[in-house]
Design a protein around this motif. Structure first.
Motif, PDB file in Angstrom:
ATOM      1  N   GLN A  28       0.971  -0.888  -0.151  1.00 29.76           N
ATOM      2  CA  GLN A  28      -0.250   0.394  -0.540  1.00 29.76           C
ATOM      3  C   GLN A  28       0.751   1.234  -0.148  1.00 29.76           C
ATOM      4  N   TYR A  29       1.623   1.301   1.183  1.00 33.33           N
ATOM      5  CA  TYR A  29       2.536   2.151   1.198  1.00 33.33           C
ATOM      6  C   TYR A  29       3.472   2.729   0.263  1.00 33.33           C
ATOM      7  N   ALA A  30       4.633   1.427  -0.600  1.00 35.68           N
ATOM      8  CA  ALA A  30       4.949   1.702  -1.511  1.00 35.68           C
ATOM      9  C   ALA A  30       4.400   2.198  -3.428  1.00 35.68           C
ATOM     10  N   SER A  31       3.410   1.900  -2.993  1.00 37.97           N
ATOM     11  CA  SER A  31       2.235   2.591  -4.095  1.00 37.97           C
ATOM     12  C   SER A  31       1.606   3.866  -4.386  1.00 37.97           C
ATOM     13  N   LEU A  32       1.227   4.277  -2.956  1.00 37.37           N
ATOM     14  CA  LEU A  32       0.776   5.370  -2.995  1.00 37.37           C
ATOM     15  C   LEU A  32       2.399   6.759  -3.197  1.00 37.37           C
ATOM     16  N   ALA A  33       3.398   6.346  -2.407  1.00 36.15           N
ATOM     17  CA  ALA A  33       4.778   6.350  -2.636  1.00 36.15           C
ATOM     18  C   ALA A  33       5.718   7.031  -4.052  1.00 36.15           C
ATOM     19  N   SER A  34       5.125   5.609  -4.507  1.00 28.85           N
ATOM     20  CA  SER A  34       5.291   5.288  -6.263  1.00 28.85           C
ATOM     21  C   SER A  34       4.650   5.993  -6.889  1.00 28.85           C
ATOM     22  N   LEU A  35       3.658   6.724  -6.682  1.00 30.76           N
ATOM     23  CA  LEU A  35       2.290   7.177  -7.900  1.00 30.76           C
ATOM     24  C   LEU A  35       3.053   8.010  -7.719  1.00 30.76           C
ATOM     25  N   LEU A  36       3.082   8.813  -6.242  1.00 31.76           N
ATOM     26  CA  LEU A  36       3.117  10.527  -5.959  1.00 31.76           C
ATOM     27  C   LEU A  36       4.852  10.915  -6.592  1.00 31.76           C
ATOM     28  N   SER A  37       5.177  10.033  -6.322  1.00 32.36           N
ATOM     29  CA  SER A  37       7.396  10.856  -6.604  1.00 32.36           C
ATOM     30  C   SER A  37       7.567  10.204  -8.537  1.00 32.36           C
TER      31      SER A  37
END
Length: 133
Positions: A28-37
């Motif tokens: 979950q947190y990798a996906s959110l951070a990846s999309l934002l970054s």
């Protein structure tokens, strides 16, 4: 000694609710951070200067350092923003405590690192130029 190794091996290959929820939290947190970054990284790469070999190496190094500082600041705030969202698996198991062993941090760091390394083309060109010359 054998007993300790056996217990550690069993813990490594264990597949239970807690292991599933840990992995889900990291994802979950990798996906959110990846999309934002990904979005932010595209903007940074677009507006940073191209490699100019006519500039001195010290100027190129300064550009690299400034861009890295910018990426660090952005990574800090992406992490803060992503952690606003609670873990979607909260409540699925009374035994699971979200981020007890920094699962959220692992996810955010992985998501940021991969995207930043892959998408900062101009930064990578400058680093490669300085290392090879």
């Amino acid at each position: 000694m054998i007993f300790i190794i056996k217990n550690n091996l069993l813990r490594l290959i264990r597949h239970d609710d807690i292991r599933f929820l840990k992995l889900l939290e990291i994802i979950q947190y990798a996906s959110l951070a990846s999309l934002l970054s990904l979005g932010i990284s595209h903007i940074i790469n677009k507006y940073t200067p191209e490699l100019d070999k006519t500039k001195g190496k010290s100027i190129i190094l300064l550009e690299i350092l400034l861009q890295l500082i910018l990426l660090i600041i952005i990574a800090y705030y992406i992490k803060k923003f992503v952690e606003i969202f609670p873990f979607i698996g909260t409540g699925l198991s009374s035994k699971y405590v979200p981020s007890k062993k920094n699962e959220a941090n692992i996810g955010v760091e992985f998501g940021l690192a991969y995207i930043f390394v892959a998408s900062q083309i101009k930064l990578n060109e400058k680093i490669t130029y300085l290392v090879s010359n």
